[in-house]
Structure formats: C-alpha cells, structure tokens
Design an enzyme around this catalytic site. Structure first.
Site, PDB file in Angstrom:
ATOM      1  N   ARG A   3       8.180   4.083  -4.637  1.00  0.00           N
ATOM      2  CA  ARG A   3       8.212   3.103  -3.541  1.00  0.00           C
ATOM      3  C   ARG A   3       7.191   2.000  -3.776  1.00  0.00           C
ATOM      4  NH1 ARG A   3       7.509   5.329   2.453  1.00  0.00           N
ATOM      5  NH2 ARG A   3       5.334   5.483   1.797  1.00  0.00           N
TER       6      ARG A   3
ATOM      7  N   HIS B 213      -0.987 -21.248  -0.545  1.00  0.00           N
ATOM      8  CA  HIS B 213       0.097 -20.317  -0.192  1.00  0.00           C
ATOM      9  C   HIS B 213       0.899 -19.853  -1.404  1.00  0.00           C
ATOM     10  CE1 HIS B 213      -0.956 -21.513   3.801  1.00  0.00           C
ATOM     11  NE2 HIS B 213      -0.023 -20.766   4.342  1.00  0.00           N
TER      12      HIS B 213
ATOM     13  N   ARG C 100      -7.618 -20.360  -2.170  1.00  0.00           N
ATOM     14  CA  ARG C 100      -6.588 -20.199  -1.140  1.00  0.00           C
ATOM     15  C   ARG C 100      -5.518 -21.294  -1.208  1.00  0.00           C
ATOM     16  NH1 ARG C 100      -4.834 -21.231   3.851  1.00  0.00           N
ATOM     17  NH2 ARG C 100      -4.176 -19.446   5.112  1.00  0.00           N
TER      18      ARG C 100
ATOM     19  N   LYS D 244       6.569  -1.981   1.829  1.00  0.00           N
ATOM     20  CA  LYS D 244       5.390  -1.408   2.476  1.00  0.00           C
ATOM     21  C   LYS D 244       4.215  -2.375   2.360  1.00  0.00           C
ATOM     22  CE  LYS D 244       3.158   3.055   3.162  1.00  0.00           C
ATOM     23  NZ  LYS D 244       3.258   3.005   4.624  1.00  0.00           N
TER      24      LYS D 244
ATOM     25  N   TYR E 285       0.833  -1.207   0.000  1.00  0.00           N
ATOM     26  CA  TYR E 285       0.000   0.000   0.000  1.00  0.00           C
ATOM     27  C   TYR E 285       0.860   1.245   0.000  1.00  0.00           C
ATOM     28  CZ  TYR E 285       0.901   0.839   5.005  1.00  0.00           C
ATOM     29  OH  TYR E 285       1.487   1.120   6.209  1.00  0.00           O
TER      30      TYR E 285
ATOM     31  N   GLU F  21      12.405   2.174  14.124  1.00  0.00           N
ATOM     32  CA  GLU F  21      11.478   3.246  13.723  1.00  0.00           C
ATOM     33  C   GLU F  21      10.220   3.120  14.555  1.00  0.00           C
ATOM     34  OE1 GLU F  21      10.056   2.650   9.662  1.00  0.00           O
ATOM     35  OE2 GLU F  21      10.060   0.487   9.960  1.00  0.00           O
TER      36      GLU F  21
ATOM     37  N   LEU G 165      11.152   1.190   7.002  1.00  0.00           N
ATOM     38  CA  LEU G 165      10.547   1.687   5.769  1.00  0.00           C
ATOM     39  C   LEU G 165      11.210   3.020   5.435  1.00  0.00           C
ATOM     40  CD1 LEU G 165       8.138   1.132   3.763  1.00  0.00           C
ATOM     41  CD2 LEU G 165       7.036   3.022   4.950  1.00  0.00           C
TER      42      LEU G 165
HETATM   43  N1  PMP Z   1       7.699   3.616   8.965  1.00  0.00           N
HETATM   44  C1  PMP Z   1       6.595   2.864   8.908  1.00  0.00           C
HETATM   45  C2  PMP Z   1       6.619   1.495   9.466  1.00  0.00           C
HETATM   46  C3  PMP Z   1       5.423   3.378   8.315  1.00  0.00           C
HETATM   47  O1  PMP Z   1       4.312   2.625   8.247  1.00  0.00           O
HETATM   48  C4  PMP Z   1       5.433   4.695   7.817  1.00  0.00           C
HETATM   49  C5  PMP Z   1       4.183   5.295   7.224  1.00  0.00           C
HETATM   50  N2  PMP Z   1       3.882   4.773   5.981  1.00  0.00           N
HETATM   51  C6  PMP Z   1       6.617   5.445   7.892  1.00  0.00           C
HETATM   52  C7  PMP Z   1       7.736   4.874   8.469  1.00  0.00           C
HETATM   53  C8  PMP Z   1       6.700   6.837   7.337  1.00  0.00           C
HETATM   54  O2  PMP Z   1       6.686   6.803   5.946  1.00  0.00           O
HETATM   55  P1  PMP Z   1       6.091   8.019   5.087  1.00  0.00           P
HETATM   56  O3  PMP Z   1       6.902   9.215   5.455  1.00  0.00           O
HETATM   57  O4  PMP Z   1       6.298   7.586   3.692  1.00  0.00           O
HETATM   58  O5  PMP Z   1       4.671   8.161   5.483  1.00  0.00           O
END
Ligand code: PMP
Length: 282
Positions: free
Chosen positions: A52, A102, A100, A147, A33, A180, A205
């Site tokens: 991305r 895997h 379904r 993501k 997403y 993070e 991310l």
């Molecule tokens: N880390 C994670 C795990 C996230 O889900 C997000 C939000 N998408 C971010 C960092 C920040 O990314 P962005 O600046 O692209 O929203």
C-alpha cells in the site's frame, strides 16, 4: 529505555528528531504514511503495508526512499531499539525538502521518518461492550485510497466524535452512504445475515485489517458483499463493527446514540475479532 527515531538515514533520540521547516510534508502535507501493528515484536501484515505504501507513493509520484528490504530492516531496527513488543511502527515518506513552491521540486530526495511505540490497543471495555459512532458528512477529497498525511477532515471528525462521547465518526457521502470512519473501515451485518463493507474504490482507504478480515471471511466460507450501505441501513443492521490496525475489530453498538441490533456486540463480530486475534498472535 529512551526512545529512538529514524530520520533520513540516522537513528536519533526521539526528542531531538526533526525535519527541515521546508520539508514538503510540513509545508503541504505532501507525503504518505503507514501504521503497522507490532505483536510479539513482529510486524503484522508487513507485506500488505509495504504494497500500500508503494501504491500511495506511486499515485503521488513520490520516489521510493529505499528498497523494501532496507525499509523492513529500518522498521525492525526502530522496533528493537525502542524495546517494543506490542505496539505500532509509524512510517512517513514525504516529497522532501525544497524551497516552497507548489509544483514538484526537481531534485529533492524523499524524506523518511520511522518511529515506534508501545500501545495498549482498544480498551477491553470497548471490546466487551462495544463502542459508539456518530455520523457526519464526508468532507474529504476524491482520492481517499491514497494514505496521505493530509488528514484535516479526519482529525476534525475524530474530535467531533470524542466531544460527543463516541469512539469514531462514520463519514457519509452525498448519496447518504457510509464511506468509512476517520481512521477505520466500516462494516455491517444486515438483518438477513449479509456481511457488508464498501468496495475499496477511491472513496475509502483499503484497510490492511479490512483485507485480512476479507481473507478470513473467504476462508471460512462466509457470505459477504462489497457494496455501499446507507446510514439508515446501518442503523437497522443486526450488527456493526469497524476495523483498523490499532483497533483490530471493534463492535459498534450505537450509531448516533441509537442501538444497533440489541445494543450488544454481535456474534459474527466477536467471531471475526477472535479469528483475527488468533491470526496475528501466531
Ligand atoms: N480508513 C482510514 C481513513 C484510515 O486512516 C485507516 C487507518 N490507517 C483505515 C481506514 C484502516 O486501515 P488499516 O486497517 O490499514 O489500519
């Protein structure tokens, strides 16, 4: 104005929008997403989000649902049909519908859903006074650079933060370093004035807001370093903040209930938030 969603080629009333029960997103969280900010009806950093998205799809070998031009068109159309000036666009692509099993289906077409809604952004109080984070072990998989819609550890972490009265949870790796937040990137300014954020490897991310801030920092000739920092270092830091599409830049003034610096939003944090806000309001 009633809400409209885009689902697999059709614009449909939001309350009737649905995908099949054997969509692999529903069955396996087999999808990716993007959340893009909308400011003044315009999509912020759209190219970076698309780039991305491509990368996430590529890493999971999910086919591109449509061209960038078509994706841009659909996103704009969903924003327009929902009358959103300031808010977000949510775009999700899954591997599609198949019995379904895997392993990857042979002939499933990717499913795509796009929604948009107005959002207020972080409350002014959080901007002015800063927010608190808690720390917890990072329980996620080894490919946090993708993501993926598989977000169980993230939602459990966020819920734990909420229950502790905090805005976010900073996840800690086995070496005691901050990876993070559950939906945000983490930054500190050390006592020596060094701006630090973790390098974008597979443990985090690579936030679009993170990249935008790094651009601003480079343009302003500020010194920064991409390296891991420990929870202890964060607690000793002069300033701390987090970044994301929906939070922009938010000062972190409490970590596990302990004040960061003097317990007030830091100067560099405020400067970067203002610079970022100026950039996206253009
Ligand atoms: N880390 C994670 C795990 C996230 O889900 C997000 C939000 N998408 C971010 C960092 C920040 O990314 P962005 O600046 O692209 O929203």
């Amino acid at each position: 104005m009633s809400r409209i969603a885009y689902v697999n080629g059709r614009y449909v009333p939001h309350r009737e929008a649905a995908v099949h029960i054997e969509d692999r997103g529903y069955q396996f969280a087999d999808g990716v997403y993007e959340v893009t900010a909308v400011r003044g009806g315009r999509l912020v950093d759209e190219e970076r989000h698309l780039k991305r998205l491509d990368r996430s799809l590529g890493e999971l070998k999910i086919a591109q649902p449509m061209s960038h031009a078509a994706l841009k068109f659909v996103c704009r159309e969903v924003v327009r049909r929902n009358g959103v000036r300031d808010g977000i666009v949510y775009l999700q692509v899954t591997r599609g519908v198949a019995p379904r099993d895997h392993s990857f289906p042979k002939d499933a077409a990717p499913s795509i859903v796009v929604t948009s809604r107005r959002t207020k952004g972080a409350p002014q109080k959080s901007v002015d006074e800063g927010i608190g984070v808690i720390s917890l072990p990072d329980q996620r998989w080894a490919r946090c650079d993708i993501k993926s819609i598989s977000l169980l550890p993230n939602i459990l972490g966020k819920q734990q933060a909420r229950e502790a009265g905090a805005y976010e949870a900073w996840q800690i790796d086995r070496d005691g370093n901050v990876t993070e937040g559950t939906s945000t990137n983490a930054w500190i300014v050390t006592g020596r004035g060094e701006l630090v954020t973790r390098r974008a490897d597979s443990t985090i991310l690579n936030g679009v807001t993170r990249l935008a801030i790094l651009d601003i920092v480079a343009r302003q000739g500020l010194t920064f370093v991409e390296r891991p920092f420990s929870l202890a270092e964060a607690k000793e830091a002069r300033e701390a903040f987090l970044t994301s599409t929906t939070s922009f830049v938010l000062p972190v003034v409490l970590i596990d209930g302990e004040p960061v610096g003097d317990g007030r939003p830091g100067e560099l944090t405020r400067k970067l938030r203002a610079a970022y806000a100026g950039q996206i309001e253009q």
